[in-house]
Design an enzyme around this catalytic site. Structure first.
Site, mmCIF file in Angstrom:
data_model
loop_
_atom_site.group_PDB
_atom_site.id
_atom_site.type_symbol
_atom_site.label_atom_id
_atom_site.label_comp_id
_atom_site.label_asym_id
_atom_site.label_seq_id
_atom_site.Cartn_x
_atom_site.Cartn_y
_atom_site.Cartn_z
ATOM 1 C CB SER A 114 -8.283 18.133 9.464
ATOM 2 O OG SER A 114 -8.903 17.022 9.696
ATOM 3 C CB SER A 116 -9.223 20.106 2.474
ATOM 4 O OG SER A 116 -7.950 19.211 2.568
ATOM 5 N N GLY A 117 -10.386 16.959 1.827
ATOM 6 C CA GLY A 117 -10.703 15.909 0.980
ATOM 7 C C GLY A 117 -9.340 15.347 0.204
ATOM 8 C CB SER A 186 2.441 18.897 4.903
ATOM 9 O OG SER A 186 1.557 19.109 3.789
#
Length: 282
Positions: A114, A116-117, A186
């Site tokens: 979350s 990380s872009g 994921s």
């Protein structure tokens, strides 16, 4: 179960300019009606509209009607919890759709922590491909939970089902000839690998946002890391639930020193890969 045979001629929907074989004009198909008992057990019967191709068998069980093609009857199968199902093929397939779109369908699966872009890259990539006349669709991890996956929680089993559903939808987009961009954490390799197995070899392009958790937590665009550190969110990936980085991803996008490449630069990296592999041409 009472079998009722209905016959109607084959219908050709081809034309001389379509690239398909052209046959003689087909007569108007016949329509059959079958009397079915009411589900409430009443003495009256209702008429149910039944269509069949070629020679078909119409069977009624418990007031329900099913038309099974004589050609496909031997292909009846059970899949998961569904029984007596048949895969119906169309004369317009993936190759035709790709020729129409002048591109090849594939999945660009963007995974990472979350913050990380992932979504930022997905949007930049979508815009860049749109400017090149390419059709894409984004399946964003948060967006799909507004509709398709709104019934799922963040428990382990629901997270696995969340990814499975996204993978199945992505598979349909690939078959449609669309470049499907998936942006979702994921965290588990087995779930990502299961989605990879759904599509033909080479059509699953795993893009790893290789951004350290320190950078992601410093960004914290949704304030989720702060809540997780405070114990208000349990099972948060990277804090008290693991993230399993890809072992053999197609693309990894690490930061450059203490900074990350711009979304446009990362999008161009992905587009270069697509061009090299021939996905931007039919």
């Amino acid at each position: 179960m009472v079998p009722i045979n209905t016959v109607r001629p084959l219908i050709s929907c081809s034309s001389s300019s379509s690239g398909f074989d052209t046959g003689p004009s087909a007569p108007v198909p016949k329509v059959g009606f079958v009397k079915l008992p009411r589900s409430n057990g009443g003495n009256h019967a209702r008429l149910s509209f039944v269509q069949a191709t070629e020679e078909s068998t119409v069977a009624t069980t418990n007031g329900r009607v099913a038309a099974v093609s004589g050609e496909n009857a031997h292909q009846m199968a059970t899949n998961g919890k569904a029984g007596n199902i048949v895969w119906h093929k169309s004369s317009v397939d993936k190759v035709h759709r790709q020729e129409l779109l002048q591109q090849k369908g594939c999945v660009i699966w963007i995974t990472g922590l979350s913050g990380s872009g992932k979504s930022t890259l997905a949007c930049a990539l979508c815009h860049a491909l749109y400017s090149k006349g390419k059709l894409t669709y984004i399946l964003d991890g948060d967006n799909v939970r507004h509709g398709l996956n709104r019934d799922l929680t963040f428990k382990a089993e629901d997270r696995a089902e969340n990814i499975r559903r996204i993978g199945e939808v992505a598979k349909l987009f690939v078959d449609a000839g669309v470049i499907c961009i998936v942006s979702v954490i994921s965290p588990y390799r087995r779930d990502r690998d299961a989605c990879r197995a759904l599509v033909p070899d080479g059509d699953f392009i795993e893009v790893f946002m290789d951004v350290p958790i320190e950078i992601c937590e410093a960004r914290d665009p949704k304030g989720l890391y702060k809540l997780a550190r405070a114990g208000k969110i349990k099972g948060f990936t990277g804090i008290d639930d693991p993230y399993e980085p890809p072992l053999n991803c197609e693309l990894a996008l690490p930061p450059k020193g203490n900074s990350c490449a711009s979304p446009c630069e990362m999008a161009e990296t992905v587009i270069s890969y697509l061009e090299e592999k021939g996905y931007l041409h039919a």
